[in-house]
Scaffold this motif. Structure first.
Motif, short mmCIF file in Angstrom:
data_model
loop_
_atom_site.label_atom_id
_atom_site.label_comp_id
_atom_site.label_asym_id
_atom_site.label_seq_id
_atom_site.Cartn_x
_atom_site.Cartn_y
_atom_site.Cartn_z
N LEU A 158 0.85 -1.18 0.00
CA LEU A 158 0.00 0.00 0.00
C LEU A 158 0.89 1.24 0.00
O LEU A 158 1.85 1.32 0.77
N GLN A 159 0.60 2.20 -0.87
CA GLN A 159 1.46 3.38 -0.97
C GLN A 159 0.65 4.67 -1.06
O GLN A 159 -0.40 4.73 -1.70
N LYS A 160 1.18 5.68 -0.38
CA LYS A 160 0.64 7.03 -0.52
C LYS A 160 1.32 7.67 -1.73
O LYS A 160 2.54 7.62 -1.87
N TRP A 161 0.52 8.30 -2.58
CA TRP A 161 1.08 8.91 -3.77
C TRP A 161 2.13 9.96 -3.43
O TRP A 161 3.14 10.08 -4.13
N SER A 162 1.89 10.75 -2.39
CA SER A 162 2.81 11.84 -2.07
C SER A 162 4.22 11.31 -1.80
O SER A 162 5.21 11.93 -2.20
N ASP A 163 4.31 10.16 -1.12
CA ASP A 163 5.62 9.57 -0.85
C ASP A 163 6.29 9.11 -2.13
O ASP A 163 7.49 9.33 -2.35
N THR A 164 5.52 8.45 -2.99
CA THR A 164 6.08 7.92 -4.24
C THR A 164 6.46 9.06 -5.18
O THR A 164 7.52 9.03 -5.81
N PHE A 165 5.60 10.07 -5.28
CA PHE A 165 5.89 11.20 -6.16
C PHE A 165 7.13 11.96 -5.71
O PHE A 165 7.91 12.45 -6.53
N ALA A 166 7.32 12.07 -4.39
CA ALA A 166 8.48 12.80 -3.87
C ALA A 166 9.79 12.14 -4.27
O ALA A 166 10.82 12.81 -4.42
N ALA A 167 9.75 10.81 -4.43
CA ALA A 167 10.97 10.08 -4.80
C ALA A 167 11.16 9.97 -6.31
O ALA A 167 12.19 9.47 -6.77
N ALA A 168 10.18 10.44 -7.08
CA ALA A 168 10.25 10.36 -8.55
C ALA A 168 10.86 11.65 -9.08
O ALA A 168 10.18 12.68 -9.17
N THR A 169 12.12 11.62 -9.44
CA THR A 169 12.84 12.86 -9.77
C THR A 169 13.33 12.93 -11.21
O THR A 169 13.91 13.95 -11.61
N SER A 170 13.12 11.89 -12.01
CA SER A 170 13.63 11.93 -13.38
C SER A 170 12.79 12.89 -14.22
O SER A 170 11.67 13.26 -13.86
N CYS A 171 13.34 13.30 -15.35
CA CYS A 171 12.62 14.21 -16.26
C CYS A 171 11.32 13.57 -16.75
O CYS A 171 10.29 14.24 -16.86
N THR A 172 11.37 12.27 -17.03
CA THR A 172 10.18 11.56 -17.50
C THR A 172 9.10 11.56 -16.42
O THR A 172 7.93 11.79 -16.70
N HIS A 173 9.52 11.30 -15.19
CA HIS A 173 8.57 11.31 -14.08
C HIS A 173 7.98 12.70 -13.88
O HIS A 173 6.77 12.84 -13.68
N ARG A 174 8.81 13.72 -13.93
CA ARG A 174 8.33 15.09 -13.71
C ARG A 174 7.32 15.49 -14.78
O ARG A 174 6.31 16.14 -14.50
N SER A 175 7.58 15.08 -16.02
CA SER A 175 6.64 15.39 -17.11
C SER A 175 5.30 14.71 -16.87
O SER A 175 4.23 15.31 -17.06
#
Length: 249
Positions: free
Chosen positions: A99-116
């Motif tokens: 089970l995951q909270k999006w805010s935690d996962t999004f905070a760790a997603a730092t690549s350009c592809t993820h940011r887009s």
């Protein structure tokens, strides 16, 4: 099972009512009314589900997506752009099934592809939510359920409710997708006794005391039931037993 210290009596009653519907109503009726039913339990703005067939290599080979009430335009963009390949929540889910909270996962997603991807998701208000699901013990079937909402991450009781209802959603969506269950397994009288007390939320030690068997024997029965039911965890074992009519609600 549910922690009574984190939920109210009303929460318990509403969850039990929902589980009862999962057991007794046709799958299509449950899924068609899912937005309103989940909305009465949790502060959600959108729900989407995926049931998947997994290969022996652990990869997802086939998926069936069910959009309950996400923005239709977002679903169209998501599929056309192949966002499942870059969505950090989906990537993490099908590798951990935690089970995951999006805010935690999004905070760790730092690549350009993820940011887009995240910028596009924000355009549709998809910035806060929880994703959960189950992979069966034999690792051939898996589910993903995403619940979007600005408030859903903030209260621990929401996580408790989701941990309990997700196994029942897993079973009902596979039925709705027309996936055939394996033949109903043979369950011993002692295994049914253990199942009954697991359903009531008893610990292994408590079940052992009630049935006058060792805690180790209780664990042995639960391990066997998990294999027989192709189930992951106590709540999933109970969900399968209820949905297959092995124990009564």
């Amino acid at each position: 099972m549910m922690n009574p210290n984190l939920v109210s009596h009303k929460d318990l009653a509403d969850v039990l009512s929902f589980v009862n519907d999962c057991v007794v109503l046709p799958p299509g009726e449950v899924t068609n009314n899912l937005a309103s039913r989940i909305g009465s339990l949790l502060p959600v703005d959108g729900i989407a589900a995926v049931v998947a067939e997994m290969g022996s290599d652990g990869d997802v080979h086939k998926t069936h997506v069910v959009n309950i009430n996400y923005p239709a335009e977002w679903i169209d963009i998501y599929e056309r752009c192949g966002y499942a390949e870059v969505d950090p929540v989906v990537q993490k889910h099908f590798s951990t099934f935690a089970l995951q909270k999006w805010s935690d996962t999004f905070a760790a997603a730092t690549s350009c592809t993820h940011r887009s991807f995240l910028e596009e998701a924000r355009r549709f208000g998809l910035v806060s939510g929880i994703t959960a699901g189950i992979r069966d013990v034999n690792k051939t079937r898996a589910s993903l359920f995403s619940f979007c909402g600005a408030e859903i991450e903030k209260d621990p009781r929401h996580l408790t409710i989701l941990k309990y209802i997700v196994p029942h959603l897993h079973e009902i969506f596979y039925k709705a997708a027309g996936v055939e269950n394996s033949p109903r397994p043979e369950v011993s009288f002692r295994e049914k006794d253990v199942l009954k007390w697991v359903k009531y939320g008893k610990t292994n030690w408590e079940i052992g005391q009630i049935l006058m068997i060792s805690e180790r024997t209780v664990k042995f029965h639960l391990k066997n039931l998990a294999v027989k039911f192709n189930a992951h965890g106590r709540s999933h074992i109970v969900a399968v037993a209820l949905s297959r009519g092995i124990i009564d609600f």
